[in-house]
Design an enzyme around this catalytic site. Structure first.
Site, PDB file in Angstrom:
ATOM      1  N   ASP A 142       0.845  -1.189   0.000  1.00  0.00           N
ATOM      2  CA  ASP A 142       0.000   0.000   0.000  1.00  0.00           C
ATOM      3  C   ASP A 142       0.885   1.246   0.000  1.00  0.00           C
ATOM      4  O   ASP A 142       1.675   1.460   0.924  1.00  0.00           O
ATOM      5  CB  ASP A 142      -0.923  -0.020   1.227  1.00  0.00           C
ATOM      6  CG  ASP A 142      -2.189   0.784   0.986  1.00  0.00           C
ATOM      7  OD1 ASP A 142      -2.400   1.244  -0.153  1.00  0.00           O
ATOM      8  OD2 ASP A 142      -2.965   0.947   1.930  1.00  0.00           O
ATOM      9  N   HIS A 149      -3.827  13.638   0.993  1.00  0.00           N
ATOM     10  CA  HIS A 149      -4.032  12.766   2.155  1.00  0.00           C
ATOM     11  C   HIS A 149      -2.784  12.762   3.041  1.00  0.00           C
ATOM     12  O   HIS A 149      -2.880  12.861   4.268  1.00  0.00           O
ATOM     13  CB  HIS A 149      -4.355  11.343   1.683  1.00  0.00           C
ATOM     14  CG  HIS A 149      -4.476  10.351   2.798  1.00  0.00           C
ATOM     15  ND1 HIS A 149      -5.453  10.424   3.773  1.00  0.00           N
ATOM     16  CD2 HIS A 149      -3.731   9.258   3.105  1.00  0.00           C
ATOM     17  CE1 HIS A 149      -5.316   9.414   4.626  1.00  0.00           C
ATOM     18  NE2 HIS A 149      -4.271   8.697   4.240  1.00  0.00           N
ATOM     19  N   GLU A 216      -8.878   4.167  -2.820  1.00  0.00           N
ATOM     20  CA  GLU A 216      -7.597   3.990  -3.508  1.00  0.00           C
ATOM     21  C   GLU A 216      -7.823   3.302  -4.858  1.00  0.00           C
ATOM     22  O   GLU A 216      -8.820   2.631  -5.072  1.00  0.00           O
ATOM     23  CB  GLU A 216      -6.650   3.103  -2.682  1.00  0.00           C
ATOM     24  CG  GLU A 216      -6.461   3.561  -1.250  1.00  0.00           C
ATOM     25  CD  GLU A 216      -5.336   2.834  -0.527  1.00  0.00           C
ATOM     26  OE1 GLU A 216      -4.497   2.193  -1.193  1.00  0.00           O
ATOM     27  OE2 GLU A 216      -5.300   2.900   0.709  1.00  0.00           O
ATOM     28  N   ASP A 248      -9.451   0.404   1.455  1.00  0.00           N
ATOM     29  CA  ASP A 248      -8.614  -0.079   2.554  1.00  0.00           C
ATOM     30  C   ASP A 248      -9.255   0.351   3.885  1.00  0.00           C
ATOM     31  O   ASP A 248      -8.810   1.295   4.530  1.00  0.00           O
ATOM     32  CB  ASP A 248      -7.210   0.526   2.400  1.00  0.00           C
ATOM     33  CG  ASP A 248      -6.235  -0.071   3.387  1.00  0.00           C
ATOM     34  OD1 ASP A 248      -6.463  -1.202   3.836  1.00  0.00           O
ATOM     35  OD2 ASP A 248      -5.243   0.603   3.714  1.00  0.00           O
TER      36      ASP A 248
END
Lengths: 446, 446
Positions: A142, A149, A216, A248
């Site tokens: 990830d 963000h 995402e 996620d």
């Protein structure tokens, strides 16, 4: 750096004889993504292609003899080989299959009439299919490429510069948990975990109170490199088999208490939902766009992360949406819009960086881009980015909302549009929050 | 909490008719660990058992008919099933197989003479075998349970309390990379990576200058829980199929630059070496000991992490050693001794915590304990713990040493000893450092 060309399969005027495909928000005949599904009481997964409201059963299509040459070989590999053949197709085979399917399922092409005659053999209603993960996921990485963000996190922590010194120099990432990745539609159980009690400030073991999502894009790896042999950025696109949406799910209280100093762990590993169709680089060819526009004062990427064509065309341009269904409201509400334009690093840079130390990629590895939040209040990719001490909740149909509640359903969407081309979408990435298991606290689970 | 009993297979007086096994530092007849290997030009992995300097070929042994009942069923599953059957054996099957092998290969037991007669059918010299990973690794979690290693890190960073507030409350861990785990003996290529230049203080992309090792114990997961269903600590030992040694090779310059804020990534994922034999909980039954003795001021673990029997017998008691062979020295030098007594959390606590949020474990998942460093200068589990600004190198045969150099070989060892019982060992966990690939810098790899 070879990127897939635009050809007749991308022609915006192509219509399919499967009528639901024409103007379909996700799956017109210009998309043709691969996936796996179960039908009825099936025990064995089948490979399929999404087209409108239908799924083309690839094994049954193969049996008709309508596929030839490399397209036939590709379908044979997918349907008969064990393992992750669907995701491990060579780019040549993937292109051949996509072009053959476009030919078979479009109106007015040389072979569409033949295909139409045997449609009943290989067509299923998508609503009769249980969509699965497209492959066994090996390792899951990830990234944290969503720059707003990352900056919001720095602001929450009161950093002098919201972005840490390393952020603009390399694609920051962490290893994530592969076992708990599930396909869209799988219920999401609220996790228990250890975190600091808001009331007492001491650690407790309780169901999370801060259940969040993360919007995402997922990148499917389709090719292996040998351990010790990096992937140069010129070849990085060859390693990408396609794209999906990743949610996620995150438990912020657990994550916050556990993360120092090794990063996220159980706050993320209870469930990750993905959209089930693999949107190919070929289908996305008309929607490539430029990488993030760096400011003049930003560092120039080191040479291993730089390729001129990647700067010009390295980023799939996708519009993203977050839809919330929260009882007692029955209809989904659009609560956020974002786009991949907020990703500071391209997929090719992520592939190159991940393998730059010689780490071996395998077909079936999944990358998440990190949360794609935009700069504006309506473009958050997680509740954490939407709320702040000054604005501790957001309004959804006049109801103040923060983190996810039991019974909430969340659907993430991704779509590529460009004038003169048919828009294509990714299909839903959805999950509904179920209550935590009752009475755990280390007691035997009943 | 059921723990394996001590039975006649642990009898310290048992000798094997395979003479190299008697007094063997690792593999006496009281150990009998499972593994996989290739022989000669084999393409297909075989399952085997280590005994002295030999490997028992489990498939060939099965063919002789010498195994019966549950032991036969266990061997059939291992040899004939696809996937991770070796690691996924039930505890009952694992015990039955171990006891049957002890009976067949010990002197003076009921069936040893019969077995001895057909020895040539199923015995290989271990040096003729290429030892493999015992299974396909699903997910790999790396804990930070070595308390002195964690505290040393805090001291290096100048934290007021060397241990962060969360450390004594929960087993800190991160997801690690599974694809780059390799069996002992695989060469370790020095990785390239991005880090801050010591000279200029700006990011460079170069081979690491701070290649380090980490001495850890590995825990093999042999059983699955369903996503959403935690594992209570009472049942946690049932999920452990066995143990190995882990060398989590680390590039400290890469790790240091990349880790804020999501933790280690490429500084760890270029290679992780493990010892190839699965040392079973049954073989380790006589060597169980108490968990770390907490100080009175330490927090009591929350109930989900606490079980009285785990406190009394939850920690396998292992002596650990680090051996360095550094040219021009030809003989390995013992440079460090440590023990699992320095692990703040037990394997059962790690299993329970990992699954406490409902994360699903799978047979073939691997846990690392984190670096097992002791409190003394001679008990480091990584160079980082051995050196400091005050003592920037250590002496190995009068040669000052810091990080690993090309041509160095490192071997980690683990051994369990107890009066009245035969000592058992894990076999070597070794790797030799090879130079970085030449001329990378983003250029095509030749």
């Amino acid at each position: 750096m070879y990127l897939p060309p635009i050809d007749e399969s991308h022609d915006g005027d192509r219509q399919s004889w499967i009528e639901s495909a024409n103007g379909h928000p996700d799956f017109p005949v210009q998309n043709l993504p691969l996936g796996r599904f179960l039908l009825g009481g099936d025990l064995k997964a089948r490979a399929g292609v999404a087209l409108g409201d239908s799924v083309i059963d690839l094994g049954s299509l193969l049996a008709t003899g309508l596929l030839e040459g490399d397209a036939q070989a590709a379908a044979q590999r997918i349907c008969h080989d064990a393992g992750n053949a669907l995701i491990a197709l060579s780019a040549g085979h993937r292109q051949a299959l996509r072009r053959a399917l476009s030919d078979l399922f479009s109106i007015g092409t040389s072979r569409s009439d033949t295909a139409r005659k045997s449609a009943s053999v290989f067509l299923h209603d998508m609503q009769d299919c249980r969509l699965l993960l497209p492959c066994e996921i090996g390792d899951f990485t990830d990234f944290n490429a969503g720059i707003h963000h990352a900056a919001n996190g720095g602001r929450r922590r009161g950093q002098p510069d919201p972005l840490l010194p390393n952020y603009r120099h390399l694609p920051i990432a962490y290893h994530a948990r592969a076992s708990s990745v599930v396909p869209s539609g799988t219920p999401v159980r609220r996790p228990w975990g250890q975190y600091l009690s808001d009331e007492s400030g001491v650690p407790v073991f309780q169901p999370t109170r801060k259940l969040d999502f993360e919007l995402e894009i997922g990148i499917w790896i389709g090719r292996a490199n040998e351990l010790g042999s990096p992937v140069v950025i010129d070849e990085a696109p060859d390693y990408i088999a396609g794209y999906c949406i990743v949610n996620d799910w995150s438990a912020r209280d657990i994550q916050s208490w556990e993360s120092s100093r090794l990063g996220p762990f159980l706050g993320k590993s209870f469930c990750t939902t993905i959209s089930p169709w693999v949107i190919s680089p070929e289908a996305l060819a008309p929607f490539r766009g430029s990488a993030f526009k760096r400011r003049p004062e930003d560092p120039v990427p080191l040479s291993y992360l730089h390729h001129p064509l990647d700067v010009l065309e390295g980023m799939p341009q996708l519009q993203l949406e977050v839809w919330l269904t929260a009882p007692p409201l029955e209809e989904p509400r659009l609560i956020s819009r974002s786009s991949t334009g907020h990703l500071f690093w391209t997929p090719a840079q992520m592939v190159t960086h991940q393998a730059s130390n010689g780490c071996n990629l395998s077909p079936g590895d999944l990358f998440g881009t990190g949360t794609v939040t935009g700069p504006d209040q309506g473009s958050f990719g997680t509740f954490l980015d939407a709320i702040s001490p000054q604005r501790p909740s957001l309004l959804v149909d006049c109801v103040p909302r923060t983190f996810l509640e039991d019974g909430d359903s969340l659907t993430l969407k991704a779509r590529a549009t460009r004038d003169g081309y048919a828009s294509i979408g990714f299909g839903d990435c959805s999950g509904r929050i179920e209550p935590a298991i009752d009475r755990y606290q280390g007691a035997p689970i009943q």
